[in-house]
Write a protein that holds these residues in place. Structure first.
Motif, mmCIF file in Angstrom:
data_model
loop_
_atom_site.group_PDB
_atom_site.id
_atom_site.type_symbol
_atom_site.label_atom_id
_atom_site.label_comp_id
_atom_site.label_asym_id
_atom_site.label_seq_id
_atom_site.Cartn_x
_atom_site.Cartn_y
_atom_site.Cartn_z
ATOM 1 N N MET A 1 27.177 19.144 -28.742
ATOM 2 C CA MET A 1 25.922 19.056 -29.828
ATOM 3 C C MET A 1 24.984 18.020 -29.531
ATOM 4 S SD MET A 1 25.270 18.999 -34.295
ATOM 5 C CE MET A 1 25.803 20.441 -34.108
ATOM 6 N N ARG A 2 23.842 18.686 -29.716
ATOM 7 C CA ARG A 2 22.323 17.787 -29.099
ATOM 8 C C ARG A 2 21.537 17.675 -30.081
ATOM 9 N NH1 ARG A 2 21.274 18.977 -23.608
ATOM 10 N NH2 ARG A 2 22.916 17.294 -22.648
ATOM 11 N N LEU A 3 21.223 16.992 -30.842
ATOM 12 C CA LEU A 3 20.248 16.660 -31.993
ATOM 13 C C LEU A 3 18.750 15.827 -30.974
ATOM 14 C CD1 LEU A 3 22.599 16.107 -35.152
ATOM 15 C CD2 LEU A 3 21.039 18.371 -34.295
ATOM 16 N N ALA A 4 17.654 16.121 -31.474
ATOM 17 C CA ALA A 4 16.413 15.088 -30.813
ATOM 18 C C ALA A 4 15.965 14.869 -32.232
ATOM 19 C CB ALA A 4 15.812 16.299 -30.684
ATOM 20 N N VAL A 5 15.399 13.828 -33.034
ATOM 21 C CA VAL A 5 15.857 12.909 -34.226
ATOM 22 C C VAL A 5 14.044 12.496 -34.166
ATOM 23 C CG1 VAL A 5 16.553 11.719 -36.283
ATOM 24 C CG2 VAL A 5 18.215 13.056 -34.627
ATOM 25 N N ILE A 6 13.469 12.970 -35.099
ATOM 26 C CA ILE A 6 11.852 12.650 -35.055
ATOM 27 C C ILE A 6 12.021 11.866 -36.721
ATOM 28 C CG2 ILE A 6 11.108 14.023 -33.533
ATOM 29 C CD1 ILE A 6 9.651 15.700 -35.334
ATOM 30 N N SER A 7 10.884 11.368 -36.619
ATOM 31 C CA SER A 7 10.734 10.430 -38.837
ATOM 32 C C SER A 7 9.006 9.609 -37.469
ATOM 33 C CB SER A 7 11.958 9.917 -38.761
ATOM 34 O OG SER A 7 12.154 8.816 -39.483
ATOM 35 N N ASP A 8 8.576 9.340 -39.396
ATOM 36 C CA ASP A 8 7.308 8.784 -39.619
ATOM 37 C C ASP A 8 6.483 9.264 -38.762
ATOM 38 O OD1 ASP A 8 8.498 7.084 -41.923
ATOM 39 O OD2 ASP A 8 9.905 7.232 -40.858
ATOM 40 N N ILE A 9 5.675 10.100 -38.757
ATOM 41 C CA ILE A 9 4.931 10.837 -37.641
ATOM 42 C C ILE A 9 3.645 10.448 -38.525
ATOM 43 C CG2 ILE A 9 3.403 13.025 -37.270
ATOM 44 C CD1 ILE A 9 6.770 14.704 -37.729
ATOM 45 N N HIS A 10 3.777 10.619 -39.809
ATOM 46 C CA HIS A 10 2.223 9.791 -40.658
ATOM 47 C C HIS A 10 1.028 10.424 -39.830
ATOM 48 C CE1 HIS A 10 4.110 6.876 -43.445
ATOM 49 N NE2 HIS A 10 4.933 6.534 -42.264
ATOM 50 N N GLY A 11 0.714 12.066 -39.671
ATOM 51 C CA GLY A 11 -0.202 12.433 -39.375
ATOM 52 C C GLY A 11 -0.639 12.626 -37.932
ATOM 53 N N ASN A 12 0.129 12.238 -37.564
ATOM 54 C CA ASN A 12 -0.519 11.399 -35.995
ATOM 55 C C ASN A 12 -0.160 12.456 -34.713
ATOM 56 O OD1 ASN A 12 -1.068 10.274 -33.093
ATOM 57 N ND2 ASN A 12 -0.352 8.155 -33.904
ATOM 58 N N LEU A 13 -1.222 13.537 -34.535
ATOM 59 C CA LEU A 13 -0.724 14.749 -34.118
ATOM 60 C C LEU A 13 -1.034 14.476 -32.686
ATOM 61 C CD1 LEU A 13 -0.568 17.118 -34.478
ATOM 62 C CD2 LEU A 13 -2.549 17.775 -34.002
ATOM 63 N N PRO A 14 -1.474 13.775 -31.925
ATOM 64 C CA PRO A 14 -1.207 13.497 -30.492
ATOM 65 C C PRO A 14 0.271 13.098 -30.190
ATOM 66 C CG PRO A 14 -3.068 12.315 -30.932
ATOM 67 C CD PRO A 14 -2.579 13.384 -32.449
ATOM 68 N N ALA A 15 0.748 11.922 -31.083
ATOM 69 C CA ALA A 15 1.985 11.636 -30.542
ATOM 70 C C ALA A 15 3.699 12.928 -31.260
ATOM 71 C CB ALA A 15 1.699 10.127 -31.507
ATOM 72 N N LEU A 16 3.146 13.117 -32.070
ATOM 73 C CA LEU A 16 4.322 14.408 -32.347
ATOM 74 C C LEU A 16 4.169 15.257 -31.201
ATOM 75 C CD1 LEU A 16 5.951 16.418 -33.911
ATOM 76 C CD2 LEU A 16 3.913 17.089 -35.079
ATOM 77 N N GLU A 17 3.043 15.785 -30.621
ATOM 78 C CA GLU A 17 2.368 17.069 -29.685
ATOM 79 C C GLU A 17 3.001 16.291 -28.193
ATOM 80 O OE1 GLU A 17 -1.518 19.118 -30.610
ATOM 81 O OE2 GLU A 17 -1.604 17.457 -29.936
ATOM 82 N N ALA A 18 2.947 14.569 -27.601
ATOM 83 C CA ALA A 18 3.953 14.334 -27.401
ATOM 84 C C ALA A 18 5.404 14.613 -26.931
ATOM 85 C CB ALA A 18 3.229 13.076 -26.285
ATOM 86 N N VAL A 19 6.064 14.347 -28.248
ATOM 87 C CA VAL A 19 7.383 14.138 -28.393
ATOM 88 C C VAL A 19 7.396 15.744 -28.338
ATOM 89 C CG1 VAL A 19 9.011 13.534 -30.478
ATOM 90 C CG2 VAL A 19 7.361 11.754 -29.760
ATOM 91 N N HIS A 20 6.697 16.086 -29.434
ATOM 92 C CA HIS A 20 7.559 17.417 -28.355
ATOM 93 C C HIS A 20 7.975 17.688 -27.534
ATOM 94 C CE1 HIS A 20 7.736 21.830 -30.224
ATOM 95 N NE2 HIS A 20 8.667 21.596 -30.150
ATOM 96 N N ALA A 21 6.797 17.591 -26.806
ATOM 97 C CA ALA A 21 6.840 18.595 -25.457
ATOM 98 C C ALA A 21 7.992 17.873 -24.330
ATOM 99 C CB ALA A 21 5.598 17.922 -24.198
ATOM 100 N N GLU A 22 8.398 16.430 -24.481
ATOM 101 C CA GLU A 22 9.277 15.747 -24.069
ATOM 102 C C GLU A 22 10.857 16.420 -24.192
ATOM 103 O OE1 GLU A 22 9.447 11.513 -22.321
ATOM 104 O OE2 GLU A 22 11.343 11.168 -23.583
ATOM 105 N N ILE A 23 11.061 16.327 -25.739
ATOM 106 C CA ILE A 23 12.165 16.739 -26.558
ATOM 107 C C ILE A 23 12.467 18.278 -25.581
ATOM 108 C CG2 ILE A 23 12.796 18.037 -28.132
ATOM 109 C CD1 ILE A 23 11.486 15.152 -30.047
ATOM 110 N N LYS A 24 11.312 19.018 -25.559
ATOM 111 C CA LYS A 24 11.828 20.544 -24.330
ATOM 112 C C LYS A 24 12.143 20.453 -23.868
ATOM 113 C CE LYS A 24 8.119 22.619 -27.229
ATOM 114 N NZ LYS A 24 6.800 23.130 -27.278
#
Length: 244
Positions: A1-24
């Protein structure tokens, strides 16, 4: 099993989009979100829509709880900003999030600690700084949680703590905010997340810090009237108080 774990986004959409792109690129079996999703002077509603569409397993952070339950007049400034920019549907989504959840009997998700979303599981509150908890303190805060992997956020501080041969605690750090004055100081503005991999009955971990357009987040904070967020978003070092 492999989990990607994120937390504490605080509305920072560009950071979330960059993280999600790498997680993929890592092709995890699941992405999980440990809360404090929207609070802050950035992109609360846009981030809410992104997360609602992705529908990842998500637990409620202390700021999520405040946005869902507190009267606006009693909120701190970053929650009040987010509240004014959220639709009722997005606030209802926050209200629907569980305080904790178990993915399986071995994997437990919380924001702060299993019993309290404002308690630091791996750190102690020194009043104006964090310092690492002792083994005994961590064990007491864990209680009798039945898991071999506990995932927590809240302090924005990436850490892996091997409590025993039976139990490990992972804090992936913060996707969106890298500096809180006197408390969390990562020293760089990179967005944080973690990968947890279980192979042959054992867990291994990768803590990730990735580039994104943090200057856009800093400009957004300043344009929203929160210039005191800009330095932390740009550098990972706190300037003046930006909320906790």
């Amino acid at each position: 099993m492999r989990l990607a774990v994120i937390s504490d986004i605080h509305g920072n959409l560009p950071a979330l989009e960059a993280v999600h792109a790498e997680i993929k690129t890592a092709s995890p079996d699941l992405i999980v979100n440990l809360g404090d999703c929207l609070s802050g002077p950035l992109w609360p509603e846009e981030t809410a829509q992104y997360l609602i569409a992705e529908n990842w397993p998500t637990v409620r952070g202390n700021h999520d709880r405040a946005l869902a339950e507190m009267p606006p007049g009693e909120m701190d400034t970053i929650d009040a900003f987010a509240y004014r920019h959220l639709t009722k549907a997005s606030r209802d989504w926050l209200a629907s999030l569980p305080a904790t959840t178990s993915l399986t009997s071995e994997i437990f998700l919380c924001h702060g600690s299993p019993a309290d979303d404002e308690v630091f599981l791996l750190e102690e509150d020194g009043g104006n700084h964090f310092f690492p908890s002792s083994e005994g303190q961590i064990r007491r805060k864990l209680g009798d949680v039945p898991a071999e992997l506990v995932l927590c956020g809240h302090t924005h501080t990436p850490r892996i703590v091997h409590v025993s041969d039976r139990l490990t605690v992972l804090n992936p750090g913060s996707v969106g905010v890298q500096a809180f004055p006197g408390l969390t100081v990562t020293g760089s503005p990179h967005a944080r997340y973690a990968i947890a991999t279980r192979l042959n009955g054992k867990w291994s971990f990768t803590l990730r810090a990735i580039d994104y357009d943090w200057s856009s987040a800093a400009r957004r904070a300043e344009a929203s009237g929160f210039a005191n967020w800009s330095h932390g978003l740009s550098t990972g070092f706190a300037a003046n108080a930006i909320g906790t």
